[in-house]
Design a protein around this motif. Structure first.
Motif, mmCIF file in Angstrom:
data_model
loop_
_atom_site.group_PDB
_atom_site.id
_atom_site.type_symbol
_atom_site.label_atom_id
_atom_site.label_comp_id
_atom_site.label_asym_id
_atom_site.label_seq_id
_atom_site.Cartn_x
_atom_site.Cartn_y
_atom_site.Cartn_z
ATOM 1 N N ILE A 1 -14.991 -10.991 35.545
ATOM 2 C CA ILE A 1 -15.943 -10.983 36.657
ATOM 3 C C ILE A 1 -16.972 -12.094 36.499
ATOM 4 N N VAL A 2 -17.492 -12.275 35.283
ATOM 5 C CA VAL A 2 -18.481 -13.338 35.049
ATOM 6 C C VAL A 2 -17.858 -14.703 35.292
ATOM 7 N N GLN B 1 -14.477 -20.449 20.525
ATOM 8 C CA GLN B 1 -15.542 -19.757 21.229
ATOM 9 C C GLN B 1 -15.154 -19.505 22.693
ATOM 10 N N LEU B 2 -15.669 -18.417 23.226
ATOM 11 C CA LEU B 2 -15.309 -18.000 24.575
ATOM 12 C C LEU B 2 -15.650 -19.074 25.604
ATOM 13 N N GLY B 3 -16.867 -19.606 25.561
ATOM 14 C CA GLY B 3 -17.276 -20.614 26.531
ATOM 15 C C GLY B 3 -16.432 -21.868 26.449
ATOM 16 N N THR B 4 -16.047 -22.246 25.239
ATOM 17 C CA THR B 4 -15.204 -23.426 25.043
ATOM 18 C C THR B 4 -13.841 -23.219 25.685
ATOM 19 N N VAL B 5 -13.280 -22.030 25.509
ATOM 20 C CA VAL B 5 -11.970 -21.716 26.076
ATOM 21 C C VAL B 5 -12.034 -21.693 27.600
ATOM 22 N N LEU B 6 -13.054 -21.062 28.160
ATOM 23 C CA LEU B 6 -13.171 -20.981 29.613
ATOM 24 C C LEU B 6 -13.451 -22.359 30.223
ATOM 25 N N SER B 7 -14.188 -23.202 29.511
ATOM 26 C CA SER B 7 -14.419 -24.570 29.986
ATOM 27 C C SER B 7 -13.112 -25.340 30.058
ATOM 28 N N TYR C 1 -21.376 -23.803 27.487
ATOM 29 C CA TYR C 1 -22.406 -23.549 26.478
ATOM 30 C C TYR C 1 -23.126 -22.224 26.735
ATOM 31 N N LEU C 2 -23.335 -21.873 28.008
ATOM 32 C CA LEU C 2 -23.964 -20.589 28.316
ATOM 33 C C LEU C 2 -23.084 -19.428 27.859
ATOM 34 N N PHE C 3 -21.777 -19.521 28.109
ATOM 35 C CA PHE C 3 -20.854 -18.485 27.661
ATOM 36 C C PHE C 3 -20.859 -18.372 26.138
ATOM 37 N N GLN D 1 -21.900 -15.000 24.308
ATOM 38 C CA GLN D 1 -20.572 -14.430 24.033
ATOM 39 C C GLN D 1 -20.667 -13.025 23.460
ATOM 40 N N TYR D 2 -21.683 -12.788 22.643
ATOM 41 C CA TYR D 2 -21.821 -11.481 21.979
ATOM 42 C C TYR D 2 -22.056 -10.355 22.985
ATOM 43 N N LEU D 3 -22.526 -10.672 24.191
ATOM 44 C CA LEU D 3 -22.741 -9.659 25.209
ATOM 45 C C LEU D 3 -21.475 -9.303 25.971
#
Length: 337
Positions: free
Chosen positions: A152-153, A280-286, A327-329, A333-335
């Protein structure tokens, strides 16, 4: 509340994630004498499971989305967008992009048609950014692998990038940087043919066959790469390049992903494997956003429609937006996990 949570976990794990299928494949391979705990065995299990899972979800989602899309042909979409102005029009365009083509290359002809029809340039760019990056199919597939919160995010952030990007282009008044043949093209307003339920079902079935033929090779490639990452590349390598110890991981992921050509269905297996290895999650989604939005073939096609200054502005907005989101993700990421 516990009952609802149990029902949702069942839907996420067994219906969307198809964990039962993974167990069936593992038992089947073991019965054939293949040890799935080895690299080769694990790779084969990963490949078969992900190909079947993504293919089943893909066909189902394309059918459902195409049925919905049959209510929004280009001329009707143009009329809907023409009713709105300002940021509201950008929001509607971004939302409309979620029920239209599955990759950036197939979105560009619609972008050209909307632009030549006289729709606001910023609105059409919001559509162009949203269409490949965010769709209803990606939401369900992301839920099946990363969970509901991340899915969703991801979709919300993708829509924000589309709205902000289109709004910036609108405010900069870049209309003169659209190629002349598009600006002078005459718009023919053709009323869409009324379709009955049978016609829409036939249309949806045809879209499944057509889209599947285009997408399936990328699913095989994406799952193959994912299987290699999952079972052959050491976790320490992934963490060193795309983990928290590399502050440039997000930028690297975008630079690597941008020249590639695939859609969301082909990138998800790669993202799944990278995340499992410690990226990292943000890196993967980017990486996923860069592949789906900034692919080299789509940029080449877009260059035929717009002049270099507008093209580079589009690339810059997407590039910067995706990096910021990455970078925000990573920070939050912990949330989400």
């Amino acid at each position: 509340m516990d009952v609802l949570r149990s029902i949702w976990l069942f839907i996420q794990d067994q219906v969307l994630g198809m964990e039962w299928l993974n167990a069936v494949i593992e038992n089947g391979l073991s019965a054939l004498g293949l040890d799935t705990s080895t690299r080769w065995g694990g790779s084969i299990q990963f490949f078969i499971y992900d190909v079947i899972k993504i293919t089943v979800l893909l066909c189902f989602l394309i059918f459902m989305i195409s049925y919905i899309q049959s209510y929004f042909p280009p001329e009707r979409s143009k009329k809907i967008l023409g009713r709105f102005h300002g940021i509201g029009a950008n929001i509607i365009a971004a939302l409309l992009g979620t029920v239209t083509p599955f990759c950036s290359c197939s979105s560009i002809p619609l972008f050209i048609g909307f632009t030549s029809a006289g729709l606001s340039l910023g609105v059409t760019f919001s559509f162009l950014i949203s269409s490949p990056m965010v769709d209803l199919g990606s939401l369900v597939l992301l839920m099946s692998i990363f969970g509901a919160k991340i899915a969703i995010v991801y979709v919300v952030i993708g829509l924000v990038i589309a709205v902000v990007g289109g709004t910036i282009i609108e405010k900069m008044h870049m209309e003169n940087y659209v190629e002349e043949f598009i600006r002078k093209a005459s718009s023919v307003d053709i009323e869409s043919e009324d379709l009955n339920v049978k016609d829409r079902l036939v249309y949806a079935r045809e879209q499944v066959a057509e889209t599947f033929k285009k997408v399936f090779p990328y699913i095989l490639i994406g799952v193959g790469i994912g299987a290699v990452i999952h079972n052959w590349i050491p976790e320490s390598w992934i963490q060193a390049v795309l983990g928290s110890n590399n502050p440039f991981g997000v930028i690297l992921a975008v630079l690597v992903g941008a020249p590639m050509y695939a859609d969301i269905f082909g990138t998800i297996p790669v993202a799944e494997a990278l995340l499992a290895k410690g990226a990292q999650l943000g890196t993967v989604l980017s990486f996923m956003m860069a592949v789906t939005t900034l692919s080299l073939p789509s940029i080449i096609m877009l260059r035929k429609a717009v002049k270099p200054k507008l093209l580079w502005l589009f690339i810059g907005i997407c590039f910067l937006g995706i990096i910021i989101v990455g970078y925000l993700f990573n920070v939050f990421q912990y949330l989400l996990m």
